[in-house]
Design a protein around this motif. Structure first.
Motif, mmCIF file in Angstrom:
data_model
loop_
_atom_site.group_PDB
_atom_site.id
_atom_site.type_symbol
_atom_site.label_atom_id
_atom_site.label_comp_id
_atom_site.label_asym_id
_atom_site.label_seq_id
_atom_site.Cartn_x
_atom_site.Cartn_y
_atom_site.Cartn_z
ATOM 1 N N GLU A 1 -18.164 -25.069 -47.282
ATOM 2 C CA GLU A 1 -17.572 -24.395 -48.045
ATOM 3 C C GLU A 1 -18.634 -24.048 -49.769
ATOM 4 O OE1 GLU A 1 -16.311 -27.285 -46.661
ATOM 5 O OE2 GLU A 1 -14.929 -26.215 -45.458
ATOM 6 N N SER A 2 -19.251 -25.129 -50.126
ATOM 7 C CA SER A 2 -20.245 -25.383 -50.869
ATOM 8 C C SER A 2 -21.105 -23.846 -51.180
ATOM 9 C CB SER A 2 -20.437 -26.158 -51.103
ATOM 10 O OG SER A 2 -21.512 -27.089 -50.288
ATOM 11 N N LEU A 3 -21.814 -23.668 -49.766
ATOM 12 C CA LEU A 3 -22.264 -22.667 -49.346
ATOM 13 C C LEU A 3 -22.174 -21.527 -49.301
ATOM 14 C CD1 LEU A 3 -24.953 -24.132 -46.819
ATOM 15 C CD2 LEU A 3 -25.288 -23.622 -49.514
ATOM 16 N N ALA A 4 -20.882 -21.020 -49.232
ATOM 17 C CA ALA A 4 -19.631 -19.707 -49.340
ATOM 18 C C ALA A 4 -19.088 -19.941 -51.123
ATOM 19 C CB ALA A 4 -18.366 -19.967 -48.209
ATOM 20 N N ALA A 5 -19.216 -20.723 -51.465
ATOM 21 C CA ALA A 5 -18.680 -20.076 -53.096
ATOM 22 C C ALA A 5 -20.256 -19.705 -53.601
ATOM 23 C CB ALA A 5 -18.055 -21.834 -53.759
#
Length: 441
Positions: free
Chosen positions: A227-231
């Motif tokens: 999720e952090s990489l997608a954000a």
């Protein structure tokens, strides 16, 4: 008359060299490409180089990388654009990943302070040479000289956004051409142009490149724990569409969002990243990959921190630089067809004059920060301070670095007077600067 196209191997070698030596920000990088592709190799004509530069100056993102892509596209189509654009970025990306790794592990960027001290003094000479050469060859009328001066003042004193400056200059040139059609018609003949694709084909190509650009986001959205990489990828994809004016125009906003909104960085770490990026070749906007590295290093479960950092840095680089290829491959065929139209040519000539002012402003800013340790902005109007306020960059004279001044003068003599090769001058100044720092001065 068509220019002699380089072989694909020659183009690759040339941009590999440019990518490894492109220190000093966009002004130096534009100057270096001009020296190699126009002066030394004669691959493209002066007017065509400036036509490409004018277009790139109007785009969001790193204009120097876009110009490299444009030159590659002109000489070898899409594969030439991909190779030239990638080689312009990859050496600096590799260096910034290595430096970010050292920083994340040891939290110390001070050891870099003198590493490229001498190199920057030689780069300053290259920038000044570009300003002088472009001024002589493009500012041929009083009107163009006036536009260049006004553009310089608008940037240096009023801190106006440079896309606004070049758009206003282009509009002024267009309106002047309508009022004086005989003057606008006195344009140089245009050589054979690359044929334009049908509109339907062009739209399909645009859709394909946009899909390629956003493919990592689609993959990350399906991976648990990413999720952090997608954000991260989504945020920097948005930044790629609004980064007019180069890295400095967006760094303050990115720093604020990364620290306050997302908590990706601690206060002060963005300045450390900028220091790292300024010691690497390639676009200064590579500092954004440093942000991606720290996010990947700290927030991705299931990956070793260094591996996560590398993934984060590569994702940000993808989100930031792939759009530059899209702007060129989708827009350049249409921009090429505008060459030779009198009123459009007059508008682009006016933009060229403004660009000379832009580069002069960048050169002065860069020179002040190379030669002086303390440079601050004096407000033009009392009480009006802060980001974007009108004012003059002014050094504290006592902070002049004598070693930087000596190396700058030596590089100017070697490059401008004795006509020593650029690579040799860069190497000599880098070695001299490193020895000076190692000696403890």
């Amino acid at each position: 008359m068509n220019e002699p196209a380089p072989s694909f191997g020659a183009l690759t070698l040339a941009f590999a060299r440019i990518g490894c030596l492109s220190f000093g920000g966009p002004a130096a990088q534009i100057a270096m490409m001009h020296r190699v592709c126009v002066e030394e190799k004669g691959w493209i004509r002066e007017d065509r180089y400036l036509h490409a530069l004018n277009y790139c100056m109007l785009l969001p993102g790193p204009e120097a990388q876009q110009l490299a892509t444009y030159i590659g596209w002109l000489t070898h189509g899409v594969r030439g654009g991909i190779v030239a654009g990638l080689l312009f970025v990859l050496p600096g990306l590799a260096v910034i990943i290595g430096l970010s790794t050292a920083y994340a592990l040891y939290q110390d960027a001070g050891w870099l302070s003198g590493l490229f001290f001498g190199l920057k003094t030689a780069v300053l000479t290259i920038v000044l040479e570009a300003v002088l050469r472009l001024s002589r060859r493009t500012l041929k009328t009083r009107f163009l000289r006036l536009l260049s001066i006004l553009a310089f003042l608008a940037l240096f004193a009023l801190a106006l956004p440079f896309p606004l400056v070049v758009v206003v200059a282009g509009l002024a040139g267009y309106l002047r051409a309508r009022r004086l059609p005989a003057e606008a018609a006195a344009a140089e003949p245009v050589e054979t142009q690359r044929p334009r694709s049908p509109l339907g084909t062009a739209l399909l190509q645009l859709g394909f490149w946009v899909l390629v650009w956003q493919l990592p986001f689609l993959v990350l959205s399906l991976v648990a724990g990413a999720e952090s990489l997608a954000a991260l990828f989504a945020f920097f994809s948005k930044m790629a569409l609004v980064t007019f004016g180069g890295a400095y125009a967006v760094l303050a906003y990115v720093a604020q969002v990364a620290v306050e909104n997302y908590g990706w960085l601690r206060p002060g770490e963005m300045l450390d990243g900028l220091a790292l990026a300024e010691t690497t070749p390639g676009p200064l906007v590579l500092v954004l990959s440093y942000v991606g590295y720290l996010v990947g290093f700290r927030t991705v479960p299931g990956l070793e921190p260094v591996i996560g950092g590398i993934v984060g840095a590569l994702l940000v680089a993808w989100a930031t630089f792939v759009p530059s290829f899209i702007w060129i491959f989708a827009g350049a065929p249409y921009i090429e067809r505008l060459r030779g139209k009198p009123q459009i040519s007059a508008a682009l000539s006016a933009i060229t004059a403004a660009v000379v002012g832009v580069i002069a402003n960048l050169a002065l800013w860069f020179g002040l920060h190379v030669l002086f340790a303390d440079v601050h902005r004096l407000p033009l109007f009392p009480g009006w301070t802060g980001e974007g306020a009108p004012g003059l960059w002014w050094p504290r004279l006592a902070s002049l670095d004598p070693a930087a001044l000596i190396l700058f003068l030596v590089s100017a003599i070697l490059l401008l007077r004795l006509k020593i090769g650029m690579v040799k001058v860069l190497g000599l100044c880098a070695a001299a600067g490193l020895l000076w720092r190692l000696a403890g001065f």
